[in-house]
Design a protein around this motif. Structure first.
Motif, short mmCIF file in Angstrom:
data_model
loop_
_atom_site.label_atom_id
_atom_site.label_comp_id
_atom_site.label_asym_id
_atom_site.label_seq_id
_atom_site.Cartn_x
_atom_site.Cartn_y
_atom_site.Cartn_z
N GLY A 86 -28.76 18.37 -17.94
CA GLY A 86 -28.66 17.22 -17.49
C GLY A 86 -28.76 16.94 -15.80
N ASN A 87 -28.42 16.20 -15.25
CA ASN A 87 -28.60 16.02 -13.82
C ASN A 87 -27.74 17.17 -12.98
OD1 ASN A 87 -29.57 13.68 -14.73
ND2 ASN A 87 -28.73 12.34 -13.63
N ASP A 101 -32.80 21.96 -4.90
CA ASP A 101 -32.06 21.07 -5.70
C ASP A 101 -32.49 19.48 -5.23
OD1 ASP A 101 -30.64 21.06 -3.56
OD2 ASP A 101 -28.73 20.47 -4.37
N ASN A 102 -32.90 19.37 -4.17
CA ASN A 102 -33.35 18.01 -3.65
C ASN A 102 -34.72 17.84 -4.26
OD1 ASN A 102 -32.45 15.85 -2.28
ND2 ASN A 102 -33.58 16.27 -0.51
N GLU A 103 -35.37 18.74 -4.16
CA GLU A 103 -37.08 18.72 -4.65
C GLU A 103 -36.88 18.12 -5.85
OE1 GLU A 103 -40.44 21.30 -2.47
OE2 GLU A 103 -38.59 22.31 -3.04
N LEU A 107 -38.31 15.10 -7.93
CA LEU A 107 -39.34 15.04 -8.71
C LEU A 107 -38.97 14.30 -9.85
CD1 LEU A 107 -41.88 16.49 -9.89
CD2 LEU A 107 -40.67 18.36 -10.72
N TRP A 108 -37.70 14.73 -10.40
CA TRP A 108 -37.45 13.98 -11.74
C TRP A 108 -37.43 12.40 -11.36
CZ3 TRP A 108 -36.57 15.09 -16.44
CH2 TRP A 108 -35.82 14.16 -17.46
N ASN A 109 -36.79 12.14 -10.44
CA ASN A 109 -36.54 10.56 -10.05
C ASN A 109 -38.03 9.76 -9.77
OD1 ASN A 109 -33.83 10.46 -10.51
ND2 ASN A 109 -33.36 10.96 -8.05
N THR A 110 -38.86 10.51 -9.12
CA THR A 110 -40.07 9.92 -8.85
C THR A 110 -41.22 10.08 -9.92
OG1 THR A 110 -40.90 11.66 -7.59
CG2 THR A 110 -39.56 10.06 -6.42
N HIS A 111 -41.39 11.05 -10.60
CA HIS A 111 -42.31 11.17 -11.43
C HIS A 111 -41.83 11.41 -12.90
CE1 HIS A 111 -44.32 13.09 -7.54
NE2 HIS A 111 -45.14 12.22 -8.17
N LEU A 112 -41.08 12.42 -13.08
CA LEU A 112 -40.65 13.00 -14.56
C LEU A 112 -40.03 11.81 -15.40
CD1 LEU A 112 -40.04 16.52 -14.04
CD2 LEU A 112 -42.08 15.54 -14.80
#
Length: 302
Positions: A86-87, A101-103, A107-112
Motif C-alpha cells: 500500500g502507501n 520515499d518522496n520520489e 512517481l505514484w501520484n503523478t504517473h502510476l
DNA sequence: AATACACACAACCGCGACGGC
DNA sequence: TGCCGTCGCGGTTGTGTGTAT
C-alpha cells in the motif's frame, strides 16, 4: 509524546533551498554527521528548522541518491510493492536503491496512479473499478502471507538503513537474515502451524536459498526460476495458466489453497524481467494482475 | 508574445512512534 | 508512569517549468 514546535519558530527561512544553503548543509554533515537534526541548523549556521534540513538531506542532498527518471523496471517494482504494502512509501523506496520515499510517492501520484486509473484499475485496491471482483474476505493464509511479506520488507528496510550508516551505499548489501531468523523462530513456527500446512512464502523460500538479496533482487532472480518451463510463454498465457489452475482447484481439497496462494504470490513477483512494460498498456493483461492481488484470486480454490 | 493551463517535483505540515528522563 | 524531545512517515501544498491557445 510531544509535538515538534521547531517549524513554528519565526525568523526561519522557508521555501526552496539555495545552492549556498545546500553547500553549508552538505559540508556540515560531511564534517559532523547528522546526529541531532534539531540543533544542526543552528550549529551549521542555517536559518532553517531541523525538519527542513533533514528533509533536504534525505530527499535531495544525500550522496547515494539516484537522480533521473525511473526505469520501467523500477516502475514495475513500485507497482508490485504497492500491491503488497500500500502507501508505505518508505518501505517501498527501501527496495529501490537510491530512490527516496518522496520520489516514489511522487512517481505514484503523478504517473502510476493515473495510468492505472486510465486503465480502469483502482490504484488503491489494484482491482478493476467495475467491481466484478468478488468481495469475499481474504483467506487467513493469504492475510498472513501478506503480513509476513510486509514485515519482512520492513525488516529489510531497517537493516539496509542501519547498514548504510556504517557502509558506503555501493558496498552495503541488503540482509534478510533478520527475517530468516524470525521465520525460523518460534513465532515463525507458530505462524506456519497456524496455516495448518507447510505454507511457506515463495519469496521467503527464495530468500532463504539465496541467503541475501532484496525483493528487487528476487524479482529478477526468481522470475527465471519460476518461468523456466515457460520462458517463452507470453505473460497473458501465464495468467491464463494460473486461472486454469485456479478453476481446476475449485473442486480440490483445502491443501490446494496454499498452492494457489503460492502461485498467486509467485506470479506477483513473476513479471517479465525485461524492460517491457507493454503489458501495462494492455488492459486485458493487466486486469489479470490485480486479480492476483485480489481476494478473489487468493480465494479462487474456494 | 502573452496568457492560461497542466504537470512534475520539492517542500511543508501534522501525526504517531520511540526513547530518555 | 507520564511528560517531553526527537525523528520518520504519509498526505498535502507550493512553486517552477513546459505546453497549448
Amino acid at each position: 509524546m510531544g509535538k515538534t514546535p521547531c517549524c513554528d519558530q519565526s525568523g526561519l527561512k522557508r521555501g526552496p533551498w539555495s545552492t549556498e544553503e545546500d553547500q553549508i548543509l552538505i559540508s556540515y554533515i560531511n564534517d559532523h554527521g547528522h546526529g541531532k537534526w534539531r540543533s544542526l541548523p543552528k550549529q551549521a549556521g542555517l536559518l532553517r528548522c531541523g525538519k527542513s534540513c533533514r528533509l533536504r538531506w534525505t530527499n535531495y542532498l544525500r550522496p547515494d541518491i539516484k537522480r533521473g527518471p525511473f526505469t520501467p523496471e523500477e516502475e514495475k517494482l513500485v507497482i508490485q510493492l504497492h500491491g503488497i504494502l500500500g502507501n508505505r512509501w518508505a518501505a517501498i523506496s527501501a527496495q529501490l536503491p537510491g530512490r527516496t520515499d518522496n520520489e516514489v510517492k511522487n512517481l505514484w501520484n503523478t504517473h502510476l496512479k493515473k495510468r492505472l486509473i486510465r486503465m480502469g484499475i483502482d490504484p488503491q485496491t489494484h482491482e478493476p473499478f467495475s467491481g466484478q471482483a468478488t468481495k469475499a474476505p481474504a483467506s487467513p493464509s493469504t492475510r498472513h502471507m501478506a503480513q509476513w511479506e510486509s514485515a519482512r520488507l520492513e525488516a529489510e528496510a531497517r537493516l539496509s538503513k542501519e547498514s548504510s550508516l556504517f557502509h558506503p551505499p555501493s558496498l552495503s548489501k541488503p540482509d534478510s537474515d533478520h527475517f530468516i531468523r524470525l521465520w525460523n523462530s518460534e513465532v515463525g513456527e507458530s505462524f506456519r502451524r497456524g496455516n495448518k500446512t507447510a505454507c511457506k512464502s515463495p519469496i521467503s523460500q527464495a530468500t532463504s536459498l539465496t541467503n541475501h538479496g532484496s525483493v528487487s533482487d528476487l524479482t529478477t532472480e526468481m522470475a527465471p526460476v519460476i518461468t523456466t518451463s515457460s520462458s517463452a510463454t507470453p505473460f497473458n498465457e501465464q495468467i491464463e495458466d494460473m486461472e486454469w489452475k485456479c478453476s481446476k482447484s475449485d473442486s480440490s481439497s483445502s491443501s490446494d489453497l496454499e498452492d494457489s496462494s503460492n502461485t498467486a504470490l509467485q506470479l506477483l513477483f513473476d513479471f517479465p524481467v525485461n524492460n517491457d512494460m507493454s503489458f501495462l498498456e494492455h488492459i486485458d493483461h493487466y486486469t489479470a494482475f490485480p486479480a492476483i492481488m485480489s481476494e478473489k484470486s487468493f480465494n479462487c480454490p474456494l
